[in-house]
Design a protein around this motif. Structure first.
Motif, mmCIF file in Angstrom:
data_model
loop_
_atom_site.group_PDB
_atom_site.id
_atom_site.type_symbol
_atom_site.label_atom_id
_atom_site.label_comp_id
_atom_site.label_asym_id
_atom_site.label_seq_id
_atom_site.Cartn_x
_atom_site.Cartn_y
_atom_site.Cartn_z
ATOM 1 N N ILE A 248 0.858 -1.186 0.000
ATOM 2 C CA ILE A 248 0.000 0.000 0.000
ATOM 3 C C ILE A 248 0.894 1.236 0.000
ATOM 4 O O ILE A 248 1.833 1.336 0.784
ATOM 5 N N PHE A 249 0.579 2.183 -0.889
ATOM 6 C CA PHE A 249 1.438 3.362 -1.057
ATOM 7 C C PHE A 249 0.564 4.597 -1.287
ATOM 8 O O PHE A 249 0.479 5.114 -2.398
ATOM 9 N N PRO A 250 -0.071 5.122 -0.235
ATOM 10 C CA PRO A 250 -0.945 6.293 -0.420
ATOM 11 C C PRO A 250 -0.142 7.530 -0.809
ATOM 12 O O PRO A 250 0.848 7.850 -0.151
ATOM 13 N N PRO A 251 -0.521 8.225 -1.855
ATOM 14 C CA PRO A 251 0.242 9.412 -2.269
ATOM 15 C C PRO A 251 0.263 10.479 -1.186
ATOM 16 O O PRO A 251 -0.758 10.780 -0.581
ATOM 17 N N GLY A 252 1.442 11.016 -0.927
ATOM 18 C CA GLY A 252 1.596 12.098 0.031
ATOM 19 C C GLY A 252 1.906 11.670 1.447
ATOM 20 O O GLY A 252 2.348 12.487 2.247
ATOM 21 N N GLU A 253 1.695 10.409 1.784
ATOM 22 C CA GLU A 253 1.944 9.962 3.161
ATOM 23 C C GLU A 253 3.423 9.730 3.437
ATOM 24 O O GLU A 253 3.878 9.833 4.570
ATOM 25 N N GLY A 254 4.162 9.357 2.410
ATOM 26 C CA GLY A 254 5.566 9.051 2.633
ATOM 27 C C GLY A 254 5.776 7.756 3.374
ATOM 28 O O GLY A 254 6.739 7.620 4.138
ATOM 29 N N LYS A 255 4.910 6.791 3.163
ATOM 30 C CA LYS A 255 5.051 5.475 3.804
ATOM 31 C C LYS A 255 4.667 4.375 2.824
ATOM 32 O O LYS A 255 3.717 4.510 2.051
ATOM 33 N N ILE A 256 5.443 3.303 2.867
ATOM 34 C CA ILE A 256 5.098 2.049 2.208
ATOM 35 C C ILE A 256 4.548 1.126 3.295
ATOM 36 O O ILE A 256 5.167 0.957 4.340
ATOM 37 N N TYR A 257 3.381 0.551 3.049
ATOM 38 C CA TYR A 257 2.781 -0.393 3.992
ATOM 39 C C TYR A 257 2.825 -1.788 3.391
ATOM 40 O O TYR A 257 2.297 -2.016 2.298
ATOM 41 N N LEU A 258 3.446 -2.733 4.095
ATOM 42 C CA LEU A 258 3.508 -4.122 3.657
ATOM 43 C C LEU A 258 2.530 -4.924 4.510
ATOM 44 O O LEU A 258 2.740 -5.127 5.710
ATOM 45 N N TYR A 259 1.460 -5.366 3.870
ATOM 46 C CA TYR A 259 0.373 -6.028 4.607
ATOM 47 C C TYR A 259 0.315 -7.507 4.230
ATOM 48 O O TYR A 259 0.469 -7.878 3.069
ATOM 49 N N SER A 260 0.066 -8.341 5.231
ATOM 50 C CA SER A 260 -0.196 -9.763 4.988
ATOM 51 C C SER A 260 -1.526 -10.129 5.631
ATOM 52 O O SER A 260 -1.957 -9.501 6.612
ATOM 53 N N HIS A 261 -2.187 -11.115 5.068
ATOM 54 C CA HIS A 261 -3.527 -11.493 5.519
ATOM 55 C C HIS A 261 -3.529 -11.846 7.009
ATOM 56 O O HIS A 261 -2.679 -12.612 7.485
ATOM 57 N N GLN A 262 -4.474 -11.266 7.733
ATOM 58 C CA GLN A 262 -4.582 -11.484 9.178
ATOM 59 C C GLN A 262 -5.609 -12.585 9.485
ATOM 60 O O GLN A 262 -6.741 -12.529 9.009
ATOM 61 N N THR A 263 -5.171 -13.561 10.250
ATOM 62 C CA THR A 263 -6.088 -14.650 10.648
ATOM 63 C C THR A 263 -6.469 -14.563 12.119
ATOM 64 O O THR A 263 -7.398 -15.248 12.557
ATOM 65 N N ASN A 264 -5.768 -13.719 12.879
ATOM 66 C CA ASN A 264 -6.061 -13.585 14.300
ATOM 67 C C ASN A 264 -7.475 -13.023 14.495
ATOM 68 O O ASN A 264 -7.817 -11.950 13.987
ATOM 69 N N LYS A 265 -8.314 -13.742 15.230
ATOM 70 C CA LYS A 265 -9.721 -13.352 15.387
ATOM 71 C C LYS A 265 -9.868 -12.023 16.118
ATOM 72 O O LYS A 265 -10.760 -11.232 15.805
ATOM 73 N N VAL A 266 -9.010 -11.775 17.093
ATOM 74 C CA VAL A 266 -9.093 -10.522 17.841
ATOM 75 C C VAL A 266 -8.785 -9.346 16.933
ATOM 76 O O VAL A 266 -9.471 -8.314 16.953
ATOM 77 N N ILE A 267 -7.751 -9.509 16.109
ATOM 78 C CA ILE A 267 -7.384 -8.439 15.177
ATOM 79 C C ILE A 267 -8.477 -8.218 14.143
ATOM 80 O O ILE A 267 -8.857 -7.087 13.843
ATOM 81 N N ARG A 268 -9.026 -9.304 13.621
ATOM 82 C CA ARG A 268 -10.067 -9.165 12.598
ATOM 83 C C ARG A 268 -11.346 -8.573 13.169
ATOM 84 O O ARG A 268 -12.129 -7.951 12.449
#
Length: 224
Positions: free
Chosen positions: A166-186
């Motif tokens: 994920i690379f939103p323009p203007g934020e200055g951050k690259i986000y590397l996301y992987s699928h979350q299976t943890n029920k609390v997080i979801r």
């Protein structure tokens, strides 16, 4: 920090992009058209001075638009950011080839002085180089790679699993996301926007980290 070099055969399987918006009503392309028109008028110093001024406006607006979208303000947050710093940042991000940027820097020094009008040959060269720069970077303005679902053949043992970049323009951050299976997080998805939720649970890389530029170059190269 996570380097893209840890992943082999990376490619994206789907993506989304955004159009970069600029403040004002005159675009870099329109300033460039003004510069060409000024030059064609062939009215001595007036035409040359106007052509140089409009070519500079085109160049500065395009470089500002791109460097802001790519996150330069995260490493230079205060005051006005100079043109050489913006161009250096764009080079680090791999926006356009070094040959164009080197020629641009060289000829820009010739036309930089506000009170000296270069001759017609230099002005024509300057307009040509600005046009090359705008044309080479325009695809990124019209289709900024803000997200990519990715796959890769293999990765090093210490590399985290990555499913989305994920690379939103203007934020200055690259986000590397992987699928979350943890029920609390979801469960958080009940009350959170999905984009913000993904960013919250991603590995974050900013321009202060040299790995950032490898990811940006890959995103731009794979997308364009």
């Amino acid at each position: 920090m996570v380097s893209i070099d840890k992943y082999h055969g990376m490619r994206w399987v789907s993506s989304s992009s955004e159009v970069l918006e600029f403040d004002g009503v005159i675009s870099p392309e329109l300033y460039l058209k003004f510069a060409k028109r000024d030059f064609r008028e062939d009215d001595g110093l007036r035409s040359l001075a106007n052509a140089v001024s409009n070519a500079k406006r085109s160049l500065h607006l395009q470089s500002e638009l791109l460097s802001d979208a790519l996150g330069i303000k995260l490493i230079m947050p205060r005051g006005q950011i100079s043109f050489p710093k913006r161009i250096g940042f764009l080079r680090d991000c791999g926006v356009v080839g070094g040959a164009i940027l080197n020629k641009l820097n060289s000829i820009r020094n010739t036309v930089e002085h506000d009170y000296i009008v270069p001759d017609a040959v230099v002005v024509q060269d300057f307009i040509d180089v600005v046009e090359l720069f705008v044309a080479a970077s325009e695809r990124l303005v019209r289709s900024f790679p803000s997200m990519a679902d990715v796959q890769y053949e293999c990765c090093l043992d210490d590399a985290p699993v990555v499913g989305t970049v994920i690379f939103p323009p203007g934020e200055g951050k690259i986000y590397l996301y992987s699928h979350q299976t943890n029920k609390v997080i979801r469960e958080e998805l009940r009350t959170m926007d999905v984009d913000e939720w993904q960013k919250k649970h991603s590995i974050k890389i900013s321009p202060q980290n040299h790995e950032y530029y490898g990811w940006v170059k890959w995103l731009i190269g794979a997308h364009i």
